[in-house]
Write an enzyme that holds these catalytic residues in place. Structure first.
Site, mmCIF file in Angstrom:
data_model
loop_
_atom_site.group_PDB
_atom_site.id
_atom_site.type_symbol
_atom_site.label_atom_id
_atom_site.label_comp_id
_atom_site.label_asym_id
_atom_site.label_seq_id
_atom_site.Cartn_x
_atom_site.Cartn_y
_atom_site.Cartn_z
ATOM 1 N N GLY A 59 34.601 48.064 2.424
ATOM 2 C CA GLY A 59 34.317 49.340 3.078
ATOM 3 C C GLY A 59 34.677 50.573 2.271
ATOM 4 N N ASP A 114 39.111 51.983 4.050
ATOM 5 C CA ASP A 114 38.085 52.803 4.704
ATOM 6 C C ASP A 114 38.599 53.405 6.007
ATOM 7 O OD1 ASP A 114 38.160 50.342 6.015
ATOM 8 O OD2 ASP A 114 35.992 50.001 5.973
ATOM 9 N N ASP A 117 42.706 51.294 11.869
ATOM 10 C CA ASP A 117 42.422 51.119 13.300
ATOM 11 C C ASP A 117 43.633 50.448 13.956
ATOM 12 O OD1 ASP A 117 41.136 50.948 15.738
ATOM 13 O OD2 ASP A 117 39.799 49.327 15.165
ATOM 14 N N LYS A 145 41.739 55.967 13.391
ATOM 15 C CA LYS A 145 41.599 55.982 14.858
ATOM 16 C C LYS A 145 42.982 55.659 15.402
ATOM 17 C CE LYS A 145 37.592 53.197 14.897
ATOM 18 N NZ LYS A 145 36.713 52.236 15.567
ATOM 19 N N PHE A 166 32.747 53.459 17.556
ATOM 20 C CA PHE A 166 32.442 52.565 16.442
ATOM 21 C C PHE A 166 31.529 53.300 15.478
ATOM 22 C CE2 PHE A 166 30.746 49.174 13.934
ATOM 23 C CZ PHE A 166 31.890 48.432 13.694
ATOM 24 N N VAL A 167 32.026 53.512 14.276
ATOM 25 C CA VAL A 167 31.279 54.311 13.310
ATOM 26 C C VAL A 167 30.763 53.446 12.160
ATOM 27 C CG1 VAL A 167 32.440 56.496 13.822
ATOM 28 C CG2 VAL A 167 33.435 54.958 12.133
ATOM 29 N N ASP A 173 30.560 49.318 7.803
ATOM 30 C CA ASP A 173 29.427 48.494 8.218
ATOM 31 C C ASP A 173 29.483 48.089 9.679
ATOM 32 O OD1 ASP A 173 31.676 46.622 7.856
ATOM 33 O OD2 ASP A 173 30.162 45.080 8.221
HETATM 34 P P1 IMP Z 1 42.445 47.373 11.237
HETATM 35 O O1 IMP Z 1 42.935 46.168 10.492
HETATM 36 O O2 IMP Z 1 42.258 47.101 12.703
HETATM 37 O O3 IMP Z 1 43.218 48.631 10.986
HETATM 38 O O4 IMP Z 1 40.952 47.620 10.832
HETATM 39 C C1 IMP Z 1 40.536 47.835 9.618
HETATM 40 C C2 IMP Z 1 39.136 47.275 9.416
HETATM 41 O O5 IMP Z 1 38.382 47.161 10.643
HETATM 42 C C3 IMP Z 1 38.383 48.253 8.593
HETATM 43 O O6 IMP Z 1 38.627 48.038 7.216
HETATM 44 C C4 IMP Z 1 36.965 48.021 9.019
HETATM 45 O O7 IMP Z 1 36.382 46.979 8.261
HETATM 46 C C5 IMP Z 1 37.054 47.585 10.456
HETATM 47 N N1 IMP Z 1 36.769 48.688 11.404
HETATM 48 C C6 IMP Z 1 37.599 49.234 12.320
HETATM 49 N N2 IMP Z 1 36.980 50.210 13.020
HETATM 50 C C7 IMP Z 1 35.718 50.285 12.513
HETATM 51 C C8 IMP Z 1 34.570 51.131 12.816
HETATM 52 O O8 IMP Z 1 34.575 52.017 13.689
HETATM 53 N N3 IMP Z 1 33.472 50.895 12.075
HETATM 54 C C9 IMP Z 1 33.394 49.960 11.092
HETATM 55 N N4 IMP Z 1 34.428 49.169 10.776
HETATM 56 C C10 IMP Z 1 35.583 49.324 11.485
HETATM 57 MG MG MG Z 2 34.095 45.937 8.054
#
Ligand code: IMP
Ligand code: MG
Length: 211
Positions: A59, A114, A117, A145, A166-167, A173
């Protein structure tokens, strides 16, 4: 200080993407301006240091390409790959699909992702890089987020704080699509509403629509 992405955006969705995207959340111009500011902060903080940038695949590709072109610092670049094999369960296990190759011991590291979350990805990668004993690590994400955070992790540099949407685009992606959009857009919820919440991170295993 992160910018809050505008939710009321006057920029129309380009015709080609209108069926799939609800709106443009962050324009190409806004991204470019924000990256300029971030790069100035990063240059100031890492001035005089030999920097290793560690980017999380896939990403970060567009963000990273634009960010490093704004950095007038001596730097090395390496990547880590992380995938979630949770198949829609909340505790999807993160597995490394690509390991770091550069030696970061005693060096300054900027970890780039990227979007922050739940924080699971950044937390896991930070743990891995810390074991390699860098002098210091700072973290940089294009988007953040705040709503779903489950790990206590923060980013030192944040492009934009966005609401719970969701972006896609600019590297991000959905089912491996939309990474090539030059802006950040919001997908129509009919594309993912039926998915379990954590599936958004790895939706390709749940969605047959694009296969
Ligand atoms: P985390 O491990 O939950 O912090 O999420 C990180 C990964 O979730 C990112 O590197 C993205 O691949 C994916 N992700 C989380 N939110 C989004 C979104 O809104 N759009 C696309 N990918 C997301
Ligand atoms: Mg992804």
């Amino acid at each position: 200080m992160a910018r809050t992405a505008q939710t009321k955006n006057p920029c129309p969705v380009p015709r080609h993407w209108r069926n799939e995207l609800k709106k443009v959340l962050i324009t190409e111009g806004q991204i470019a301006r924000r990256i300029k500011t971030l790069s100035t902060e990063i240059e100031r903080d890492f001035s005089g240091r030999a920097l290793v940038i560690v980017a999380v695949l896939n990403g970060t590709i567009l963000f990273l390409a634009d960010l490093i072109r704004c950095l007038s610092l001596p730097l090395r670049l390496d990547f880590v790959g992380v995938s979630s094999y949770g198949l829609g369960t909340e505790s999807g296990e993160l597995v490394f699909t690509k390991e770091l190759r550069l030696d970061v011991r005693g060096r300054d590291v900027l970890l780039v992702d990227d979007i922050l979350d739940t924080g699971r990805t950044l937390h896991r990668v930070l743990g891995k890089v810390r074991q390699l004993q860098p002098r210091r690590i700072k973290t940089c994400v294009l988007l953040e987020k705040a709503v779903h955070r489950v790990e206590k992790v923060r980013a030192d540099y944040v492009g934009f704080s966005i609401p719970e949407l969701f972006v896609v685009g600019y590297g991000l992606d959905f089912a491996e699509r939309y990474r090539n959009l030059p802006f950040i857009g919001v997908l129509h919820s009919r594309f993912y509403a039926e998915l379990p919440s954590s599936a958004a991170a790895e939706p390709s295993t749940h969605l047959k629509r694009w296969k």
